[in-house]
Every structure is written in C-alpha cells, then in structure tokens.
Design an enzyme around this catalytic site. Structure first.
Site, PDB file in Angstrom:
ATOM      1  N   GLY A   1       0.755  -5.094   0.859  1.00  0.00           N
ATOM      2  CA  GLY A   1      -0.415  -5.172  -0.005  1.00  0.00           C
ATOM      3  C   GLY A   1      -0.100  -5.779  -1.371  1.00  0.00           C
TER       4      GLY A   1
ATOM      5  CD  GLU B   1      -2.074  -7.796   2.797  1.00  0.00           C
ATOM      6  OE1 GLU B   1      -1.985  -6.608   2.403  1.00  0.00           O
ATOM      7  OE2 GLU B   1      -2.402  -8.098   3.952  1.00  0.00           O
TER       8      GLU B   1
ATOM      9  CB  ALA C   1      -0.913  -0.023   1.217  1.00  0.00           C
TER      10      ALA C   1
ATOM     11  CD  GLU D   1       1.864  -5.541   5.619  1.00  0.00           C
ATOM     12  OE1 GLU D   1       2.714  -6.437   5.879  1.00  0.00           O
ATOM     13  OE2 GLU D   1       1.081  -5.618   4.657  1.00  0.00           O
TER      14      GLU D   1
HETATM   15  N1  CO8 Z   1       4.649   3.329  -0.451  1.00  0.00           N
HETATM   16  C1  CO8 Z   1       5.099   4.537  -0.858  1.00  0.00           C
HETATM   17  N2  CO8 Z   1       6.320   4.731  -1.368  1.00  0.00           N
HETATM   18  C2  CO8 Z   1       7.145   3.666  -1.452  1.00  0.00           C
HETATM   19  C3  CO8 Z   1       6.752   2.394  -1.023  1.00  0.00           C
HETATM   20  C4  CO8 Z   1       5.436   2.241  -0.506  1.00  0.00           C
HETATM   21  N3  CO8 Z   1       4.941   1.055  -0.106  1.00  0.00           N
HETATM   22  N4  CO8 Z   1       7.761   1.535  -1.221  1.00  0.00           N
HETATM   23  C5  CO8 Z   1       8.770   2.241  -1.745  1.00  0.00           C
HETATM   24  N5  CO8 Z   1       8.406   3.552  -1.890  1.00  0.00           N
HETATM   25  C6  CO8 Z   1       9.203   4.670  -2.388  1.00  0.00           C
HETATM   26  C7  CO8 Z   1      10.257   5.080  -1.402  1.00  0.00           C
HETATM   27  O1  CO8 Z   1       9.705   5.954  -0.430  1.00  0.00           O
HETATM   28  C8  CO8 Z   1      11.261   5.781  -2.286  1.00  0.00           C
HETATM   29  O2  CO8 Z   1      10.770   7.073  -2.595  1.00  0.00           O
HETATM   30  P1  CO8 Z   1      11.802   8.284  -2.889  1.00  0.00           P
HETATM   31  O3  CO8 Z   1      12.499   7.887  -4.168  1.00  0.00           O
HETATM   32  O4  CO8 Z   1      10.904   9.445  -3.024  1.00  0.00           O
HETATM   33  O5  CO8 Z   1      12.719   8.346  -1.710  1.00  0.00           O
HETATM   34  C9  CO8 Z   1      11.208   4.951  -3.551  1.00  0.00           C
HETATM   35  O6  CO8 Z   1       9.947   4.258  -3.534  1.00  0.00           O
HETATM   36  C10 CO8 Z   1      12.343   3.968  -3.623  1.00  0.00           C
HETATM   37  O7  CO8 Z   1      12.375   3.197  -2.419  1.00  0.00           O
HETATM   38  P2  CO8 Z   1      13.750   2.761  -1.697  1.00  0.00           P
HETATM   39  O8  CO8 Z   1      14.710   3.886  -1.769  1.00  0.00           O
HETATM   40  O9  CO8 Z   1      13.401   2.256  -0.338  1.00  0.00           O
HETATM   41  O10 CO8 Z   1      14.246   1.581  -2.649  1.00  0.00           O
HETATM   42  P3  CO8 Z   1      15.112   0.275  -2.272  1.00  0.00           P
HETATM   43  O11 CO8 Z   1      15.450  -0.362  -3.566  1.00  0.00           O
HETATM   44  O12 CO8 Z   1      16.195   0.647  -1.305  1.00  0.00           O
HETATM   45  O13 CO8 Z   1      14.105  -0.691  -1.448  1.00  0.00           O
HETATM   46  C11 CO8 Z   1      12.004  -1.802  -1.023  1.00  0.00           C
HETATM   47  C12 CO8 Z   1      13.001  -1.263  -2.085  1.00  0.00           C
HETATM   48  C13 CO8 Z   1      12.587  -2.991  -0.302  1.00  0.00           C
HETATM   49  C14 CO8 Z   1      10.737  -2.207  -1.773  1.00  0.00           C
HETATM   50  C15 CO8 Z   1      11.701  -0.672  -0.009  1.00  0.00           C
HETATM   51  O14 CO8 Z   1      11.307   0.485  -0.695  1.00  0.00           O
HETATM   52  C16 CO8 Z   1      10.614  -0.997   0.983  1.00  0.00           C
HETATM   53  O15 CO8 Z   1      10.844  -1.708   1.949  1.00  0.00           O
HETATM   54  N6  CO8 Z   1       9.371  -0.457   0.776  1.00  0.00           N
HETATM   55  C17 CO8 Z   1       8.311  -0.564   1.709  1.00  0.00           C
HETATM   56  C18 CO8 Z   1       7.658  -1.916   1.619  1.00  0.00           C
HETATM   57  C19 CO8 Z   1       6.536  -1.997   2.622  1.00  0.00           C
HETATM   58  O16 CO8 Z   1       6.716  -1.744   3.809  1.00  0.00           O
HETATM   59  N7  CO8 Z   1       5.340  -2.418   2.181  1.00  0.00           N
HETATM   60  C20 CO8 Z   1       4.220  -2.578   3.035  1.00  0.00           C
HETATM   61  C21 CO8 Z   1       3.394  -1.337   3.013  1.00  0.00           C
HETATM   62  S1  CO8 Z   1       2.051  -1.420   4.187  1.00  0.00           S
HETATM   63  C22 CO8 Z   1       0.877  -2.314   3.411  1.00  0.00           C
HETATM   64  O17 CO8 Z   1       1.034  -2.754   2.326  1.00  0.00           O
HETATM   65  C23 CO8 Z   1      -0.396  -2.500   4.165  1.00  0.00           C
HETATM   66  C24 CO8 Z   1      -1.482  -3.048   3.247  1.00  0.00           C
HETATM   67  C25 CO8 Z   1      -2.775  -2.926   3.947  1.00  0.00           C
HETATM   68  C26 CO8 Z   1      -3.908  -3.215   2.997  1.00  0.00           C
HETATM   69  C27 CO8 Z   1      -5.150  -3.012   3.744  1.00  0.00           C
HETATM   70  C28 CO8 Z   1      -6.355  -3.305   2.864  1.00  0.00           C
HETATM   71  C29 CO8 Z   1      -7.641  -3.269   3.683  1.00  0.00           C
END
Ligand code: CO8
Length: 258
Positions: free
Chosen positions: A109, A112, A66, A132
C-alpha cells in the site's frame, strides 16, 4: 474535528507538507492514518492557501504497506460490506497537484500510495515493491494496475509475483519515479518542485493534471478531444491573457487564478 495523530501537517508558502508519522509500525497504513490523510487532502483541495501538496514519510520508511496487524483478523464479508479501504482512493481523487517524496521503503500500500500521487521523487536509497504475494494475498489499491502503466507488464508482473523490491535508480530508469535525489535533499527538492508549480495559475495546473490523468482512462482520440476542449476553455481565463501578454511584454505574469 480533532488534530490528526498519525500524520504531521505543515503549511507554508502555499504548500502543504504532509509527513506520515507512525514510526512504531514503519508508517504502515492503518485505517486511522488513511482516514486522517484523506481528510487532510480534502481540506487542502478546499483551502485557498494551499496550491500544492507534498507527501513524505521518514528517512527509512515512506510506508511499509497496509497495516498487517489490522488486516489479519478481517473477513471477506466485512471487507465487502464495509467496502474496506475504499477511502484510499480519495488520495488519487485530490484535485490539486500532489508530489510523493519517497525515502526508504514504499511497499504494498505504500508503493500504491506513492503511485496515487502526480509525481514521485525518490531518495537514492528508496525501495519499491508489491510484496503482498508473500502474505498470501495480492495488491488491492492499484499495484496491479498503476505499476503496469508505469513500468510495463513484464517487470511489473515480476515484482507482483515474486515480491522482490526495486531500487530508486531502476525505478527512475523505468519511469516509476521522475527523479532520484540524495536522501537528505529529497524533501527540500520536492518542496522546490511544489513551489514552482504553486507559482502558476491554479486552475491551469488543475486542468493540466486532469488532462494528463485522462490519458490513463480513454482512447487517444477521446483524450485528444478532452485536451483540446480544455485548452479552448483556458481562453475564458484572465490568466491565459496575462500569461501571453506578459511573455510578449517581457514581464513577470501576475496570475489571479481567474
Ligand atoms: N504492517 C504492520 N506492521 C509492520 C508492517 C506492516 N505492513 N511492516 C513492518 N511492520 C512492523 C513489524 O511487524 C515489526 O514489528 P515489531 O517491532 O513489533 O516486531 C516492525 O514493523 C519492524 O519490522 P521488521 O522487523 O520486519 O523490520 P526489517 O527492517 O527487518 O524489515 C521491511 C523491514 C522490509 C519493511 C519488513 O518489515 C516488511 O517486509 N514489512 C512488510 C511489508 C509488506 O508486506 N507490505 C505489504 C502489506 S499488504 C498491503 O499493503 C496491501 C494493501 C492493500 C490496499 C487495499 C486498498 C483497497
């Protein structure tokens, strides 16, 4: 309705290929993206030219979860009042077969979303996780439920509580994904599976899908009865007779979806 901006939609050979397309945020699933995706899936269900659906992302990201930026400022009161993210469940409610072709990260997400599809094919560099917990929250769209059913409690618990990722090979060994495919061939292979399914009788495909999904919802006795009644009902169809008589006459069946 206006053209979607965050997904790319291509329809050919009775398959709808949906590509999540929000590269600036690693395909994170903001409200607009999910709204577009669920609207497209609903349209696919209604479109007689679509017989199977493939959902994919980019090579590096299926979806990074998400959208954390969008979630940061939200309150509990808003979430409850607006039933936040409930439209995600439209993906799982799709009646036609859905195949997730996962390259790269499928996190939160994103994992999921893949699990809401009927079949997951993974590219060899795919990574699955429910991170998460690292954000001070928990999965909200099936991560604590579908993942347990897919890979068992102990490993699911470990992934949900540590936020660690699981690679494609392990995901395949544990049954989360049906097969691992070389990254570059993934979408083509998913399209091949979709094409094979699209060649069968659509109502039979939809009934079979419904029966398999029923196994997650009911006791064995109830599920077996559900299956048997559905099986009986297939005898109301031209396609059932066509399939059996074609087999016996050694010819290719011509299904009519009726
Ligand atoms: N949301 C928003 N922005 C994101 C997300 C995200 N999930 N993931 C990455 N980005 C952005 C980063 O903020 C960054 O932005 P910027 O360039 O502006 O700084 C850009 O993408 C690149 O990210 P990284 O620099 O971190 O890139 P890396 O290659 O170092 O890492 C990863 C890649 C491993 C994917 C890392 O970005 C990461 O861990 N992301 C977060 C993953 C995460 O925590 N996902 C879970 C989110 S919570 C969720 O999904 C809840 C779902 C609930 C659903 C409910 C339904 C009812």
């Amino acid at each position: 309705s206006t053209a979607p901006e965050m997904i790319k939609v291509e329809k050919k050979d009775k398959i709808c290929l949906i590509t999540l397309n929000r590269p600036k945020a690693m395909n994170s699933l903001c409200s607009q993206l999910i709204t577009e995706l669920s609207a497209e899936l609903k349209q696919c269900d209604e479109d007689p030219e679509v017989r199977a659906i493939v959902i994919t992302g980019s090579k590096k990201f299926f979806a990074a979860g998400a959208d954390i930026k969008e979630m940061e400022e939200r309150t509990y009161q808003e979430n409850f009042a607006q039933n936040y993210l409930t439209n995600w469940f439209n993906v799982a409610a799709t009646r036609k077969p859905t195949i997730a072709a996962v390259n790269g990260y499928a996190l939160g997400g994103g994992c999921e979303l893949a699990m809401m599809c009927d079949i997951i094919l993974a590219g060899d560099k795919a990574q699955f996780g429910q991170p998460e917990i690292k954000l001070g929250t928990i999965p909200g769209a099936g991560g604590t439920q579908r993942l347990v059913k897919a890979i068992g409690k102990s490993r699911a618990m470990e992934l949900v509580l540590t936020g660690d990722f699981m690679g494609a090979q392990e995901a395949q060994q544990r049954g989360l994904v049906s097969r691992v495919v070389a990254e570059d061939n993934l979408v083509e292979e998913a399209m091949n599976v979709a094409k094979k399914i699209a060649g069968y009788s659509l109502p039979m495909v939809m009934m079979a899908k419904e029966c398999v999904n029923q196994s997650f919802e009911t006791t064995l006795a109830t599920g077996l009865l559900y299956e048997r009644r559905m099986f009986h009902s297939t005898f109301a169809y031209f396609d059932r007779r066509e399939g059996m008589s074609s087999f016996l006459n050694k010819k290719k069946p011509e299904f009519k979806d009726s």
